[in-house]
Enzyme design. Structure first.
Site, PDB file in Angstrom:
ATOM      1  N   GLY A  13       4.328   4.709   6.345  1.00  0.00           N
ATOM      2  CA  GLY A  13       2.865   4.709   6.463  1.00  0.00           C
ATOM      3  C   GLY A  13       2.436   5.415   7.738  1.00  0.00           C
ATOM      4  O   GLY A  13       1.433   5.050   8.359  1.00  0.00           O
ATOM      5  N   ARG A  16      -1.369   7.803   9.099  1.00  0.00           N
ATOM      6  CA  ARG A  16      -2.626   7.470   9.797  1.00  0.00           C
ATOM      7  C   ARG A  16      -2.549   6.068  10.376  1.00  0.00           C
ATOM      8  O   ARG A  16      -1.560   5.365  10.194  1.00  0.00           O
ATOM      9  CB  ARG A  16      -3.821   7.620   8.859  1.00  0.00           C
ATOM     10  N   ASP A  63       7.309   6.857  -1.835  1.00  0.00           N
ATOM     11  CA  ASP A  63       6.679   5.552  -2.081  1.00  0.00           C
ATOM     12  C   ASP A  63       7.724   4.505  -1.702  1.00  0.00           C
ATOM     13  O   ASP A  63       8.781   4.422  -2.333  1.00  0.00           O
ATOM     14  CB  ASP A  63       6.306   5.449  -3.564  1.00  0.00           C
ATOM     15  N   VAL A  64       7.424   3.708  -0.675  1.00  0.00           N
ATOM     16  CA  VAL A  64       8.450   2.778  -0.171  1.00  0.00           C
ATOM     17  C   VAL A  64       8.826   1.704  -1.196  1.00  0.00           C
ATOM     18  O   VAL A  64       9.848   1.041  -1.052  1.00  0.00           O
ATOM     19  CB  VAL A  64       8.021   2.096   1.155  1.00  0.00           C
ATOM     20  N   SER A 142       0.904  -9.709   9.941  1.00  0.00           N
ATOM     21  CA  SER A 142      -0.537  -9.730  10.178  1.00  0.00           C
ATOM     22  C   SER A 142      -0.968 -11.134  10.554  1.00  0.00           C
ATOM     23  O   SER A 142      -0.321 -12.120  10.155  1.00  0.00           O
ATOM     24  CB  SER A 142      -1.282  -9.307   8.899  1.00  0.00           C
ATOM     25  N   TYR A 154      -2.081 -10.597   0.082  1.00  0.00           N
ATOM     26  CA  TYR A 154      -1.720 -10.008   1.384  1.00  0.00           C
ATOM     27  C   TYR A 154      -1.173 -11.070   2.338  1.00  0.00           C
ATOM     28  O   TYR A 154      -0.171 -10.842   3.034  1.00  0.00           O
ATOM     29  CB  TYR A 154      -2.979  -9.342   1.939  1.00  0.00           C
ATOM     30  N   ALA A 157       2.318 -11.934   1.309  1.00  0.00           N
ATOM     31  CA  ALA A 157       3.259 -10.851   1.646  1.00  0.00           C
ATOM     32  C   ALA A 157       3.538 -10.824   3.144  1.00  0.00           C
ATOM     33  O   ALA A 157       4.693 -10.672   3.573  1.00  0.00           O
ATOM     34  CB  ALA A 157       2.697  -9.508   1.181  1.00  0.00           C
ATOM     35  N   LYS A 158       2.483 -10.982   3.960  1.00  0.00           N
ATOM     36  CA  LYS A 158       2.667 -10.892   5.412  1.00  0.00           C
ATOM     37  C   LYS A 158       3.418 -12.105   5.963  1.00  0.00           C
ATOM     38  O   LYS A 158       4.156 -11.994   6.943  1.00  0.00           O
ATOM     39  CB  LYS A 158       1.312 -10.710   6.104  1.00  0.00           C
TER      40      LYS A 158
HETATM   41  P1  NAP Z   1      -3.918   2.342   6.900  1.00  0.00           P
HETATM   42  O1  NAP Z   1      -4.774   3.051   7.894  1.00  0.00           O
HETATM   43  O2  NAP Z   1      -4.475   2.005   5.565  1.00  0.00           O
HETATM   44  O3  NAP Z   1      -2.550   3.145   6.746  1.00  0.00           O
HETATM   45  C1  NAP Z   1      -1.550   2.702   5.861  1.00  0.00           C
HETATM   46  C2  NAP Z   1      -0.646   3.863   5.527  1.00  0.00           C
HETATM   47  O4  NAP Z   1       0.384   3.387   4.631  1.00  0.00           O
HETATM   48  C3  NAP Z   1      -1.390   4.994   4.796  1.00  0.00           C
HETATM   49  O5  NAP Z   1      -1.035   6.238   5.351  1.00  0.00           O
HETATM   50  C4  NAP Z   1      -0.906   4.843   3.365  1.00  0.00           C
HETATM   51  O6  NAP Z   1      -0.877   6.033   2.619  1.00  0.00           O
HETATM   52  C5  NAP Z   1       0.521   4.338   3.586  1.00  0.00           C
HETATM   53  N1  NAP Z   1       1.058   3.750   2.368  1.00  0.00           N
HETATM   54  C6  NAP Z   1       0.443   2.907   1.506  1.00  0.00           C
HETATM   55  N2  NAP Z   1       1.237   2.601   0.481  1.00  0.00           N
HETATM   56  C7  NAP Z   1       2.410   3.265   0.700  1.00  0.00           C
HETATM   57  C8  NAP Z   1       3.612   3.354  -0.024  1.00  0.00           C
HETATM   58  N3  NAP Z   1       3.814   2.693  -1.179  1.00  0.00           N
HETATM   59  N4  NAP Z   1       4.614   4.135   0.478  1.00  0.00           N
HETATM   60  C9  NAP Z   1       4.439   4.815   1.630  1.00  0.00           C
HETATM   61  N5  NAP Z   1       3.306   4.758   2.365  1.00  0.00           N
HETATM   62  C10 NAP Z   1       2.296   4.003   1.897  1.00  0.00           C
HETATM   63  O7  NAP Z   1      -3.408   0.925   7.498  1.00  0.00           O
HETATM   64  P2  NAP Z   1      -3.275   0.373   9.004  1.00  0.00           P
HETATM   65  O8  NAP Z   1      -4.512  -0.380   9.309  1.00  0.00           O
HETATM   66  O9  NAP Z   1      -2.791   1.445   9.907  1.00  0.00           O
HETATM   67  O10 NAP Z   1      -2.132  -0.725   8.779  1.00  0.00           O
HETATM   68  C11 NAP Z   1      -0.754  -0.452   8.976  1.00  0.00           C
HETATM   69  C12 NAP Z   1       0.033  -1.733   8.774  1.00  0.00           C
HETATM   70  O11 NAP Z   1      -0.460  -2.751   9.646  1.00  0.00           O
HETATM   71  C13 NAP Z   1      -0.092  -2.308   7.363  1.00  0.00           C
HETATM   72  O12 NAP Z   1       1.127  -2.904   6.980  1.00  0.00           O
HETATM   73  C14 NAP Z   1      -1.154  -3.364   7.531  1.00  0.00           C
HETATM   74  O13 NAP Z   1      -1.067  -4.355   6.532  1.00  0.00           O
HETATM   75  C15 NAP Z   1      -0.837  -3.886   8.918  1.00  0.00           C
HETATM   76  N6  NAP Z   1      -1.965  -4.549   9.570  1.00  0.00           N
HETATM   77  C16 NAP Z   1      -3.145  -3.891   9.830  1.00  0.00           C
HETATM   78  C17 NAP Z   1      -4.177  -4.555  10.465  1.00  0.00           C
HETATM   79  C18 NAP Z   1      -5.506  -3.892  10.789  1.00  0.00           C
HETATM   80  O14 NAP Z   1      -6.414  -4.605  11.277  1.00  0.00           O
HETATM   81  N7  NAP Z   1      -5.672  -2.603  10.580  1.00  0.00           N
HETATM   82  C19 NAP Z   1      -4.028  -5.897  10.829  1.00  0.00           C
HETATM   83  C20 NAP Z   1      -2.838  -6.539  10.528  1.00  0.00           C
HETATM   84  C21 NAP Z   1      -1.809  -5.857   9.915  1.00  0.00           C
HETATM   85  P3  NAP Z   1      -2.177   6.502   1.760  1.00  0.00           P
HETATM   86  O15 NAP Z   1      -3.126   6.990   2.763  1.00  0.00           O
HETATM   87  O16 NAP Z   1      -1.662   7.559   0.851  1.00  0.00           O
HETATM   88  O17 NAP Z   1      -2.649   5.271   1.026  1.00  0.00           O
END
Ligand code: NAP
Length: 253
Positions: A13, A16, A63-64, A142, A154, A157-158
């Site tokens: 991922g 971004r 795709d992971v 998370s 979610y 999973a987390k």
């Molecule tokens: P994000 O901006 O939505 O980025 C997630 C990335 O994962 C995207 O580039 C997405 O690709 C990619 N992805 C999704 N499904 C995938 C797959 N099957 N195989 C490979 N790549 C895949 O999310 P983020 O906010 O940076 O979050 C990153 C991690 O932190 C996640 O695990 C999230 O649950 C966790 N997290 C985030 C927050 C928060 O507040 N943001 C809080 C707690 C935990 P596409 O763009 O193609 O979909």
């Protein structure tokens, strides 16, 4: 780890948000980084930022949650960068809904990307870590692991990733491998922007409202998480394993 041990990190991922910030930080720390995301093209931006700063990175499409794609991705990473000794399981998706409206597909998608994805990637990479007698695995959990309305899938999973992390720490420790989880609170990314849109709020108002509930009086940014991951994958963190580090601007209830 010796100077001969490859310093190769895999960040899923990584196109971004938190994954991109982490990939850029690990490259600055001296790792060659594989930026894994669904589409190879999506990772180009992160790779360009790394190479522009003098680092080394490749974008890899996979795709992971797909075992064949994971195997092909790791094979390519080993061939082009070397055997990975750092893995950050960060790829994630949201399919939020109250339980009575949550579809089976919403449930399966979230389980597959977060849990199965972390399983497949860890299984594929640990072989190289065992060979090197060294490794660092970080799984993105998370604050939602503690329970969050609208996120039955979610949250499960987390929370599952925390048990997965502790088990990896116990199984792999004797091979010089640590496994830890980072559990972010509110981090400003496309993911939280999408949540704001879903609940009908502007992102700035949504962030401001969240900040009122956070002791340090601000929401997090991806670099807050990248900094924590940087520590956990460092050589000096070899006695830190099986931990869940909440990075949320304060303690959680
Ligand atoms: P994000 O901006 O939505 O980025 C997630 C990335 O994962 C995207 O580039 C997405 O690709 C990619 N992805 C999704 N499904 C995938 C797959 N099957 N195989 C490979 N790549 C895949 O999310 P983020 O906010 O940076 O979050 C990153 C991690 O932190 C996640 O695990 C999230 O649950 C966790 N997290 C985030 C927050 C928060 O507040 N943001 C809080 C707690 C935990 P596409 O763009 O193609 O979909």
């Amino acid at each position: 780890m010796t100077e001969q041990t490859p310093r190769v990190a895999v960040v899923t991922g990584g196109a971004r948000g938190i994954g991109a910030a982490t990939a850029i930080r690990l490259a600055a720390d001296g790792f060659a980084v594989a930026v894994v995301d669904l589409e190879e093209a999506a990772g180009k931006d992160t790779v360009e930022k790394i190479t522009a700063a003098g680092g080394r990175a490749i974008a890899v499409g996979a795709d992971v949650s797909n075992a064949e794609q994971v195997a092909a991705a790791i094979e390519r990473i080993v061939a082009e960068l070397g055997a990975p000794t750092v893995l950050v399981n960060n790829a994630g998706v949201l399919r939020d809904n109250l339980l009575f409206k949550m579809s089976e597909n919403d449930w399966d998608t979230v389980m597959n990307v977060h849990l199965k994805g972390a399983f497949l990637m860890s299984k594929a990479v640990q072989k190289h870590m065992v060979d090197a007698n060294y490794g660092r695995i970080v799984n993105l959990s998370s604050s939602s692991a503690l329970g969050n309305r609208g996120q039955a899938n979610y949250s499960a999973a987390k929370a599952g990733l925390q048990g997965f992390t502790k088990t990896l720490a116990k199984e792999l420790g004797k091979f010089g491998i640590t496994a830890n989880a980072v559990a972010p609170g509110f981090i400003a990314t496309d993911m939280t922007a999408a949540t704001a849109a879903r609940v009908g709020m502007g992102f700035e108002d949504f962030k401001a409202a969240a900040a009122t509930q956070i002791p340090v009086a601000r929401v997090g940014v991806p670099d807050d998480i990248a900094h924590t991951v940087s520590f956990l994958v460092s050589e000096g963190a070899g006695f830190v394993s099986g931990q869940v580090v909440y990075v949320a601007g304060g303690p959680l209830d």
